[in-house]
Design a protein around this motif. Structure first.
Motif, PDB file in Angstrom:
ATOM      1  N   LEU A 150       5.933 -13.157  -0.621  1.00 33.02           N
ATOM      2  CA  LEU A 150       7.102 -13.951  -0.253  1.00 33.02           C
ATOM      3  C   LEU A 150       6.809 -15.439  -0.156  1.00 33.02           C
ATOM      4  N   MET A 151       5.561 -15.777   0.219  1.00 34.21           N
ATOM      5  CA  MET A 151       5.221 -17.178   0.443  1.00 34.21           C
ATOM      6  C   MET A 151       3.806 -17.476  -0.005  1.00 34.21           C
ATOM      7  N   ALA A 152       3.492 -18.774  -0.045  1.00 40.02           N
ATOM      8  CA  ALA A 152       2.186 -19.233  -0.498  1.00 40.02           C
ATOM      9  C   ALA A 152       1.052 -18.572   0.275  1.00 40.02           C
ATOM     10  N   GLY A 153       0.093 -18.045  -0.473  1.00 38.46           N
ATOM     11  CA  GLY A 153      -1.099 -17.477   0.125  1.00 38.46           C
ATOM     12  C   GLY A 153      -0.987 -16.038   0.568  1.00 38.46           C
ATOM     13  N   MET A 154       0.218 -15.479   0.605  1.00 32.99           N
ATOM     14  CA  MET A 154       0.369 -14.114   1.086  1.00 32.99           C
ATOM     15  C   MET A 154      -0.216 -13.103   0.109  1.00 32.99           C
ATOM     16  N   ALA A 155      -0.792 -12.050   0.658  1.00 28.99           N
ATOM     17  CA  ALA A 155      -1.344 -10.979  -0.166  1.00 28.99           C
ATOM     18  C   ALA A 155      -0.215 -10.081  -0.667  1.00 28.99           C
ATOM     19  N   SER A 156      -0.433  -9.466  -1.806  1.00 32.97           N
ATOM     20  CA  SER A 156       0.562  -8.547  -2.349  1.00 32.97           C
ATOM     21  C   SER A 156       0.380  -7.159  -1.738  1.00 32.97           C
ATOM     22  N   ARG A 157       1.346  -6.294  -1.954  1.00 27.63           N
ATOM     23  CA  ARG A 157       1.233  -4.922  -1.448  1.00 27.63           C
ATOM     24  C   ARG A 157       0.029  -4.218  -2.059  1.00 27.63           C
ATOM     25  N   SER A 158      -0.225  -4.448  -3.341  1.00 32.02           N
ATOM     26  CA  SER A 158      -1.365  -3.792  -3.987  1.00 32.02           C
ATOM     27  C   SER A 158      -2.685  -4.303  -3.426  1.00 32.02           C
ATOM     28  N   GLU A 159      -2.738  -5.578  -3.061  1.00 30.05           N
ATOM     29  CA  GLU A 159      -3.962  -6.125  -2.468  1.00 30.05           C
ATOM     30  C   GLU A 159      -4.204  -5.544  -1.077  1.00 30.05           C
ATOM     31  N   LEU A 160      -3.142  -5.377  -0.304  1.00 31.90           N
ATOM     32  CA  LEU A 160      -3.282  -4.762   1.013  1.00 31.90           C
ATOM     33  C   LEU A 160      -3.733  -3.311   0.881  1.00 31.90           C
ATOM     34  N   ALA A 161      -3.198  -2.622  -0.117  1.00 29.82           N
ATOM     35  CA  ALA A 161      -3.598  -1.229  -0.346  1.00 29.82           C
ATOM     36  C   ALA A 161      -5.081  -1.161  -0.737  1.00 29.82           C
ATOM     37  N   ARG A 162      -5.523  -2.111  -1.545  1.00 29.46           N
ATOM     38  CA  ARG A 162      -6.938  -2.140  -1.939  1.00 29.46           C
ATOM     39  C   ARG A 162      -7.829  -2.404  -0.724  1.00 29.46           C
ATOM     40  N   LEU A 163      -7.431  -3.338   0.141  1.00 35.31           N
ATOM     41  CA  LEU A 163      -8.205  -3.620   1.341  1.00 35.31           C
ATOM     42  C   LEU A 163      -8.340  -2.365   2.198  1.00 35.31           C
ATOM     43  N   ASN A 164      -7.281  -1.576   2.246  1.00 36.63           N
ATOM     44  CA  ASN A 164      -7.298  -0.330   3.019  1.00 36.63           C
ATOM     45  C   ASN A 164      -8.239   0.712   2.441  1.00 36.63           C
ATOM     46  N   ARG A 165      -8.590   0.561   1.152  1.00 37.49           N
ATOM     47  CA  ARG A 165      -9.467   1.543   0.508  1.00 37.49           C
ATOM     48  C   ARG A 165     -10.943   1.157   0.563  1.00 37.49           C
ATOM     49  N   LEU A 166     -11.236  -0.106   0.843  1.00 36.19           N
ATOM     50  CA  LEU A 166     -12.618  -0.578   0.815  1.00 36.19           C
ATOM     51  C   LEU A 166     -13.311  -0.358   2.159  1.00 36.19           C
ATOM     52  N   ASP A 167     -14.639  -0.343   2.094  1.00 36.35           N
ATOM     53  CA  ASP A 167     -15.434  -0.180   3.302  1.00 36.35           C
ATOM     54  C   ASP A 167     -16.601  -1.155   3.299  1.00 36.35           C
ATOM     55  N   GLY A 168     -17.138  -1.403   4.480  1.00 36.58           N
ATOM     56  CA  GLY A 168     -18.356  -2.191   4.591  1.00 36.58           C
ATOM     57  C   GLY A 168     -18.254  -3.592   4.030  1.00 36.58           C
ATOM     58  N   GLU A 169     -19.294  -4.028   3.347  1.00 29.86           N
ATOM     59  CA  GLU A 169     -19.345  -5.395   2.845  1.00 29.86           C
ATOM     60  C   GLU A 169     -18.272  -5.676   1.811  1.00 29.86           C
ATOM     61  N   ARG A 170     -17.897  -4.678   1.024  1.00 30.88           N
ATOM     62  CA  ARG A 170     -16.834  -4.891   0.040  1.00 30.88           C
ATOM     63  C   ARG A 170     -15.514  -5.220   0.736  1.00 30.88           C
ATOM     64  N   ALA A 171     -15.251  -4.532   1.841  1.00 35.89           N
ATOM     65  CA  ALA A 171     -14.043  -4.822   2.621  1.00 35.89           C
ATOM     66  C   ALA A 171     -14.144  -6.208   3.257  1.00 35.89           C
ATOM     67  N   GLU A 172     -15.325  -6.560   3.746  1.00 35.28           N
ATOM     68  CA  GLU A 172     -15.525  -7.876   4.361  1.00 35.28           C
ATOM     69  C   GLU A 172     -15.242  -8.999   3.368  1.00 35.28           C
ATOM     70  N   VAL A 173     -15.816  -8.883   2.172  1.00 32.12           N
ATOM     71  CA  VAL A 173     -15.648  -9.925   1.155  1.00 32.12           C
ATOM     72  C   VAL A 173     -14.180 -10.050   0.748  1.00 32.12           C
ATOM     73  N   PHE A 174     -13.528  -8.926   0.502  1.00 36.98           N
ATOM     74  CA  PHE A 174     -12.137  -8.990   0.051  1.00 36.98           C
ATOM     75  C   PHE A 174     -11.244  -9.543   1.153  1.00 36.98           C
ATOM     76  N   PHE A 175     -11.492  -9.147   2.391  1.00 36.82           N
ATOM     77  CA  PHE A 175     -10.729  -9.688   3.518  1.00 36.82           C
ATOM     78  C   PHE A 175     -10.911 -11.203   3.607  1.00 36.82           C
TER      79      PHE A 175
END
Length: 233
Positions: A150-175
């Motif tokens: 909706l606005m500048a910098g906001m994550a998309s639904r698919s990006e939020l879904a991906r963050l929910n699937r990652l763990d550990g350092e991969r989740a840290e980096v993406f976050f």
């Protein structure tokens, strides 16, 4: 290890920013209620529904809500102490600021939804509007609603879904990458309010957001480098 070496500095910096935001927030609420030099519900300076003041309050409340959501997601996806502390600080700060913004709209008796189907960030037209942002999710697509953006910098639904699937350092980096984009968009919006808003209390809050989020941007850049990663182009 470099992560341990910088941990104490981070704690001190985070505590200082949190304390500054706490005092600024208390003064801001008092001012918005009419106890200071800001505008209260009965003040002649109460902004209109299509003003920059109301637009910023509505849009930043939505923007902050996603930051809180991402912060809670990553706290469940990693055991890293530094990332979890950062996520908690962001969630706590932005949830409190969101409460202030929505509270002002109530005090001003203004709707929390833009009037007449007005697009998010339309109040920023004088500063370039949706031209602010960084990564694709916060740039040309901002305000389009594409995949939930909706606005500048906001994550998309698919990006939020991906963050929910990652763990550990991969989740840290993406976050850290997502939150870096998010903060850049938030800083642009807050800078616009500091220039365009008419309520002194809201301008002060916006300037505090710029200072706080720029500090966190530097911290996140360092945390990404420690993980041999960097912000998205």
């Amino acid at each position: 290890m470099e992560r341990r070496k910088t941990r104490r500095v981070r704690r001190a910096a985070g505590a200082a920013v949190a304390l500054a935001l706490l005092f600024a927030g208390a003064a801001t609420v008092a001012s918005a209620r009419g106890d200071g030099d800001g505008a209260g519900a009965g003040d002649a300076r109460v902004p209109g529904a299509s003003s920059a003041d109301a637009g910023f309050a509505r849009d930043m409340a939505v923007h902050h809500q996603q930051a809180v959501e991402m912060s809670f997601i990553v706290r469940d996806r990693t055991d890293d102490e530094d990332v979890r502390r950062l996520a908690y600080d962001i969630a706590n700060t932005q949830a409190n600021q969101r409460g202030m913004l929505l509270g002002w709209l109530d005090l001003w008796e203004l709707p929390k939804v833009a009037p007449g189907g007005e697009q998010p960030m339309a109040w920023m037209a004088d500063t370039g509007g949706t031209g602010h942002g960084g990564h694709g999710s916060g740039g040309s697509e901002a305000g389009s609603g594409a995949d939930g953006v909706l606005m500048a910098g906001m994550a998309s639904r698919s990006e939020l879904a991906r963050l929910n699937r990652l763990d550990g350092e991969r989740a840290e980096v993406f976050f850290l990458q997502l939150m870096t984009d998010h903060h850049k968009g938030g800083v642009a919006m807050a800078e616009a309010c500091a220039s365009l808003c008419s309520v002194p209390a809201e301008q002060r809050l916006a300037r505090g957001m710029v200072e706080g989020q720029q500090s966190e941007l530097g911290l996140m850049r360092d945390m990404l480098a420690e993980r041999e990663a960097e912000p998205r182009p």
